[in-house]
Design a protein around this motif. Structure first.
Motif, short mmCIF file in Angstrom:
data_model
loop_
_atom_site.label_atom_id
_atom_site.label_comp_id
_atom_site.label_asym_id
_atom_site.label_seq_id
_atom_site.Cartn_x
_atom_site.Cartn_y
_atom_site.Cartn_z
N HIS A 76 21.86 57.36 53.60
CA HIS A 76 21.05 56.20 53.74
C HIS A 76 21.67 55.46 55.25
CE1 HIS A 76 24.68 55.03 51.31
NE2 HIS A 76 24.71 54.22 52.07
N GLN A 77 22.81 55.90 55.72
CA GLN A 77 23.35 55.21 56.71
C GLN A 77 22.66 55.94 57.93
OE1 GLN A 77 27.62 55.30 57.25
NE2 GLN A 77 27.91 53.83 55.51
N ILE A 80 19.50 54.19 57.92
CA ILE A 80 19.36 52.72 58.30
C ILE A 80 19.57 52.64 59.95
CG2 ILE A 80 21.04 50.72 58.51
CD1 ILE A 80 21.43 51.14 55.53
N GLU A 83 16.27 53.10 61.47
CA GLU A 83 15.34 51.95 61.42
C GLU A 83 15.82 50.90 62.62
OE1 GLU A 83 12.78 50.98 60.04
OE2 GLU A 83 12.58 53.04 59.39
N GLU A 84 17.26 50.75 62.49
CA GLU A 84 17.82 49.85 63.61
C GLU A 84 17.16 50.18 65.05
OE1 GLU A 84 22.04 49.96 63.27
OE2 GLU A 84 22.24 48.40 61.83
N ARG A 86 14.67 51.98 65.67
CA ARG A 86 13.09 51.78 65.73
C ARG A 86 12.80 50.30 66.09
NH1 ARG A 86 8.51 53.56 61.52
NH2 ARG A 86 9.40 52.22 60.18
N MET A 87 13.60 49.32 65.38
CA MET A 87 13.16 48.07 65.68
C MET A 87 13.78 47.73 66.84
SD MET A 87 14.48 46.74 61.84
CE MET A 87 14.59 44.93 62.46
N GLN A 88 15.01 48.15 67.68
CA GLN A 88 15.28 47.79 68.84
C GLN A 88 13.97 48.43 70.04
OE1 GLN A 88 18.18 46.94 70.67
NE2 GLN A 88 19.33 46.29 68.96
N GLN A 90 11.05 48.64 69.05
CA GLN A 90 9.84 47.82 68.91
C GLN A 90 9.93 46.59 69.99
OE1 GLN A 90 7.10 47.85 66.83
NE2 GLN A 90 7.19 49.77 66.16
N LEU A 91 11.40 46.14 69.82
CA LEU A 91 11.72 44.80 70.60
C LEU A 91 11.56 44.90 71.85
CD1 LEU A 91 12.74 42.09 70.74
CD2 LEU A 91 14.95 43.02 70.60
#
Lengths: 111, 137
Positions: A76-77, A80, A83-84, A86-88, A90-91
């Motif tokens: 899960h790490q 995670i 995902e982090e 990916r969000m960076q 996207q930003l």
């Protein structure tokens, strides 16, 4: 006019911008700011952000390699961290699209 | 709060629940182990999680906060006269693992894990929705 446009495009960055940027044209900030490293310019800010995203993507690649060869301690790490990043990413894409919109608006401006 | 902190909180929760499942699996794997001739017997283990979440959030993702303690469950004695390790009265001592308890522990841990994943997804969706602010789609 150009400084107002820059501040409208990037209101977050406007707080950190140094006064040295103010007379700088926007095209200059993009073309030479990142490459030549204009001190404290907005282009520097952008390239720093891109560099950070790139670092995170590279770290993810290491994670995925570890996962592929079988020595993963926590699934899960890894997820995670994926995902982090990916969000960076996207930003970064959102910031880029805002900047391009502003740039194109200025380029289409009638003089 | 930063969204990475929400992720860290959920990650700690997931780690705890995974440890719980691992320990339950270990108990089940040793459920049929007998006491050796020297009297050494497997004791069922329990995960004891301490509520240090608030302080460990800042420490990032790897915060050890669980303890694995042996329980005081009495061992099972089963009458098996033919067993090579049977005592003088024909009883064999097995580890006091309760299979039903372990199954319930695993079910609860799985549900808690899912809840942590749901919390993380909610934080992620909120952050991604925030990126839609001002978008023209």
């Amino acid at each position: 006019m150009s400084t107002e446009a820059i501040q409208a495009v990037a209101p977050v960055a406007a707080q950190i911008l140094e006064p040295s940027l103010q007379p700088m044209a926007q095209g200059q900030a993009f073309s030479t700011g990142a490459a030549a490293g204009v001190q404290g310019g907005f282009g520097n800010l952008v390239s720093q952000g891109v560099e950070h995203v790139n670092q995170q993507l590279l770290a993810n690649q290491v994670d995925l390699q570890q996962l592929a060869v079988g020595n993963v301690e926590n699934l899960h790490q890894v997820m995670i961290r994926l995902e982090e990043s990916r969000m960076q990413f996207q930003l970064m894409m959102q910031v880029r699209s805002r900047l391009l919109e502003g740039y194109q608006d200025i380029m289409k401006m009638q003089v | 709060m930063d969204y990475t902190q929400s992720f860290a909180i959920s990650s700690i929760g997931m780690t705890v629940e995974r440890t719980r499942v691992d320990v339950a699996a270990l108990n089940l794997a040793n459920a049929n182990s007998v006491a050796g001739p020297d009297g050494s017997l497997y004791k069922p283990l329990r995960v004891v999680a301490h509520a240090t979440f608030a302080s460990s959030v800042e420490q990032g993702l790897n915060a050890p906060l669980v303890q694995i303690e042996p329980t005081q469950q009495p061992p099972r004695s089963v009458y098996e006269p033919g067993h090579p390790l049977a005592d003088a009265r024909g009883f064999v001592t097995y580890a006091g693992v309760d299979a039903a308890t372990e199954m319930v522990t695993m079910m609860g841990a799985m549900r808690s894990y899912e809840a942590n994943v749901a919390a993380m997804n909610t934080a992620r969706n909120m952050a991604l929705k925030a990126l839609d602010i001002g978008g023209n789609t």
